[in-house]
Write a protein that holds these residues in place. Structure first.
Motif, PDB file in Angstrom:
ATOM      1  N   VAL A   4      -1.596   4.021   6.371  1.00 16.19           N
ATOM      2  CA  VAL A   4      -2.806   3.978   7.206  1.00 16.19           C
ATOM      3  C   VAL A   4      -3.111   2.508   7.509  1.00 16.19           C
ATOM      4  N   GLU A   5      -3.508   2.239   8.747  1.00 17.72           N
ATOM      5  CA  GLU A   5      -3.864   0.867   9.118  1.00 17.72           C
ATOM      6  C   GLU A   5      -5.188   0.845   9.850  1.00 17.72           C
ATOM      7  N   ASN A   6      -5.794  -0.359   9.933  1.00 17.84           N
ATOM      8  CA  ASN A   6      -6.995  -0.576  10.741  1.00 17.84           C
ATOM      9  C   ASN A   6      -8.119   0.418  10.480  1.00 17.84           C
ATOM     10  N   VAL A   7      -8.524   0.545   9.264  1.00 17.00           N
ATOM     11  CA  VAL A   7      -9.725   1.336   9.006  1.00 17.00           C
ATOM     12  C   VAL A   7     -10.908   0.387   9.141  1.00 17.00           C
ATOM     13  N   LEU A   8     -11.621   0.521  10.235  1.00 15.78           N
ATOM     14  CA  LEU A   8     -12.668  -0.444  10.563  1.00 15.78           C
ATOM     15  C   LEU A   8     -14.019   0.240  10.716  1.00 15.78           C
ATOM     16  N   ARG A   9     -15.038  -0.565  10.536  1.00 18.78           N
ATOM     17  CA  ARG A   9     -16.410  -0.083  10.581  1.00 18.78           C
ATOM     18  C   ARG A   9     -17.110  -0.813  11.723  1.00 18.78           C
ATOM     19  N   ALA A  10     -17.916  -0.108  12.517  1.00 19.79           N
ATOM     20  CA  ALA A  10     -18.681  -0.771  13.581  1.00 19.79           C
ATOM     21  C   ALA A  10     -19.696  -1.716  12.940  1.00 19.79           C
ATOM     22  N   ASP A  11     -19.958  -2.818  13.622  1.00 19.55           N
ATOM     23  CA  ASP A  11     -20.842  -3.856  13.079  1.00 19.55           C
ATOM     24  C   ASP A  11     -22.308  -3.459  13.284  1.00 19.55           C
ATOM     25  N   HIS A  33       0.849  -1.186   0.000  1.00 15.90           N
ATOM     26  CA  HIS A  33       0.000   0.000   0.000  1.00 15.90           C
ATOM     27  C   HIS A  33       0.887   1.238   0.000  1.00 15.90           C
ATOM     28  N   LEU A  49     -13.925  -2.548   6.183  1.00 20.80           N
ATOM     29  CA  LEU A  49     -13.851  -3.786   6.961  1.00 20.80           C
ATOM     30  C   LEU A  49     -14.651  -3.718   8.263  1.00 20.80           C
ATOM     31  N   ASN A  50     -15.375  -4.801   8.532  1.00 18.99           N
ATOM     32  CA  ASN A  50     -16.196  -4.944   9.732  1.00 18.99           C
ATOM     33  C   ASN A  50     -15.308  -5.263  10.943  1.00 18.99           C
ATOM     34  N   PRO A  83      -4.019  -2.304   5.547  1.00 20.82           N
ATOM     35  CA  PRO A  83      -3.632  -3.482   6.340  1.00 20.82           C
ATOM     36  C   PRO A  83      -4.329  -3.540   7.707  1.00 20.82           C
TER      37      PRO A  83
END
Lengths: 95, 486
Positions: free
Chosen positions: A57-64, A53, B65-66, B291
């Motif tokens: 940037v790391e860990n771009v996450l979305r709440a479930d 990449h 991502l979830n 990542p």
């Protein structure tokens, strides 16, 4: 240098029907791209991690948490062959 | 055996083979939403009602991502003793199929979420995250589709979070494969990360099977078996494939690397051979997803969420409570049953092995539902009943009657014993019955007095019939001997 067979192989994988002229042009263009990339191999890169990449940037996450889905008619609308059960496609085994 | 031929052919035919089996398991995660979009996960909804531009693969959309799927993936990796990658990335696996709207599946390739590890006697190779494909409804399998050339795609399932678990080839028989998959299923169920229902497809298992001459170390050519959607099919499929490979090698042939589809109706395997190039997936890093680098906080949260796992629980039942291995396993592998047992054990001073035996042997066949907590037999009531048996205030056979009543109506064992007169016969009652028994069996009494020990059996039997089992065998024996002056 990329071989003509490799171009045809990749074209088949991508479901592209190339004309004879296009096959020749692609063989030439893909070869020159690969040659360019190969120049990287001339450098000493033992201590350099492969780049996956370009942004740091790391860990771009979305709440479930559920969000509304499309109404079925709207989801099916752009399909070339929306059947009553859903997206109709040629049977994969029938080809 | 057919006629023995001489020479090398003979050696080939006589050779013993050892199967080498590895499993690939796909687990649908029990998150609320899909892997990369906010569409809800649901089983059995109307087709194509749970889709959005992301999971339909519309151009210009971006996956996100979830977090919960990552959390579940970390829990699985930790539970299997894997090493979590400090940084793992997603790749695109490119191929064309109607159940894959983008033309690629987002999966993980050379840097998976977790590697190494072990469950039971099988080493884990890797654990990674990916998205599920949509569901193809083939012509003929549904009355709604007309024309044999068409299928319909239901995208509700497309984009469901999956964890893929790959084992090392450490399995050497179909039975071991089945047993190990049961342990994995129990473990995942205990983790609460999936419904693990093989029939519904939330747990799917493929097997890589090869055979080699017993005692050698090199691996033979393997085949991949698909579509074994029950434990029985998994075992039967592997069995059939081992037999097929043995026959080929014994006949001097060579195994071809291919994918085989198990047909449960016939129990046979058929080749899914497609063009070689179909397996040229041209993986490359997914540029739309950054990542995963699990932070200390993410790892701590996953670690804290780990319950006691079935393998450890079975060990504890065996070691601390003195349960036989098979009983301990049965209780630990069916989590609810283990919970029920432990609640009962805590409720009364019942002896643990006896209580475990009552739960697994007597209660289970009387359950209407998988879940023992749905039964009318409360854990406390069963524990009391078992305690009453050990206190000898009710006999084994009477206690089974009490359990029948508990299962049908619920209630307290002591009250049922009282109402139905199922308690042990009192000393007076028993004394009178013993006397009647001796009177009714004069010949046996005579023989016993003459020294024939076995003759007492007839008299004991009479007492047991009279009391309908409400008497203790040892006590009855003692009374009879006393009355006969022996």
């Amino acid at each position: 240098m990329i071989a003509r067979e490799q171009v045809l192989h990749v074209a088949r994988l991508a479901r592209l029907a190339l004309t004879e002229e296009e096959v020749e042009r692609m063989t030439e263009e893909l070869s020159s791209i690969l040659e360019h990339i190969e120049r990287i191999g001339e450098l000493d890169l033992d201590d350099v991690e492969p780049t996956s990449h370009v942004v740091d940037v790391e860990n771009v996450l979305r709440a479930d948490v559920p969000r509304p889905s499309l109404p079925r008619e709207k989801a099916l609308a752009p399909a070339p062959d929306p059947g009553p059960a859903g997206f109709r496609v040629p049977s994969p085994g029938a080809s | 055996m057919t006629q023995r031929a001489a020479g090398a052919g003979d050696e080939l035919a006589e050779r013993r083979y050892e199967p080498v089996i590895g499993l690939e398991i796909h687990v649908q995660l029990k998150t609320r939403t899909k892997m990369f979009c906010g569409c809800e996960l649901a089983f059995g909804e109307e087709p194509n009602t749970l889709t959005c531009p992301v999971c339909l693969g519309h151009p210009g959309t971006l996956p996100v991502l979830n977090a919960e799927a990552v959390h579940f993936g970390l829990m699985i990796g930790l539970a299997l003793g894997c090493e979590i990658a400090p940084r793992s990335i997603f790749h695109r696996k490119n191929y064309f199929y109607p159940d894959l709207p983008k033309g690629y599946q987002i999966s993980q390739y050379d840097i998976p979420l977790a590697t190494g590890g072990r469950l039971g006697d099988v080493r884990i190779h890797r654990v990674h995250l990916e998205e599920d494909a949509a569901k193809l409804v083939h012509a003929g399998s549904s009355g709604r589709i007309h024309g044999a050339e068409a299928s319909a795609v239901d995208f509700n399932r497309g984009g469901t979070p999956l964890v893929e678990i790959v084992t090392e080839p450490d399995i050497h028989s179909p039975q071991q494969a089945g047993e190990w998959l049961r342990l994995l299923r129990a473990t995942l169920k205990r983790l609460g990360v999936s419904d693990v229902n093989m029939e519904e497809g939330s747990l799917r298992c493929d097997a890589n099977v090869s055979i080699r001459p017993a005692g050698t170390a090199t691996l033979g050519t393997k085949t991949e078996l698909k579509n074994m959607n029950s434990f029985r099919f998994l075992e039967r499929g592997i069995e059939a494939e081992i037999a097929r490979q043995e026959e080929i090698l014994r006949g001097g042939g060579a195994i071809e690397q291919e994918t085989l589809h198990f047909d449960p109706a016939t129990g046979s395997l058929s080749s899914l051979r497609s063009k070689e190039e179909a397996h040229d997936y041209r993986y490359f890093p997914e540029p739309d997803l950054v990542p995963i680098a699990p932070t200390d906080e993410m790892l701590a949260r996953a670690r804290e969420a780990l319950p006691e796992l079935p393998a450890a629980r079975a060990e504890r039942f065996e070691r601390d409570l003195g349960l036989p291995a098979a009983t301990a396993k049965l209780l630990a592998f069916r989590s609810e049953l283990g919970d029920y047992f432990e609640e009962a054990l805590a409720a009364d001073s019942a002896d643990a092995p006896a209580l475990a035996n009552w739960v697994t042997v007597e209660l289970v066949p009387r359950l209407e539902d998988e879940d023992p907590f749905a039964s009318k037999v409360k854990p406390r009531a069963l524990a009391r009943l078992v305690a009453m048996v050990s206190e000898r205030s009710v006999s084994q056979s009477a206690a089974k009657e009490v359990l029948d009543v508990l299962a049908a109506e619920g209630g307290e064992p002591a009250a049922i014993v009282e109402q139905r007169g199922l308690g042990m016969a009192g000393a007076n009652e028993l004394g009178a019955i013993v006397e009647r028994a001796i009177e009714a069996n004069p010949k046996a009494a005579e023989e016993f007095r003459a020294g024939k020990q076995k003759a007492i059996g007839a008299i004991v039997g009479f007492v047991m019939r009279e009391t309908q089992g409400r008497a203790d065998g040892g006590e009855v024996n003692r009374l009879i001997r006393e009355k006969l002056g022996a």
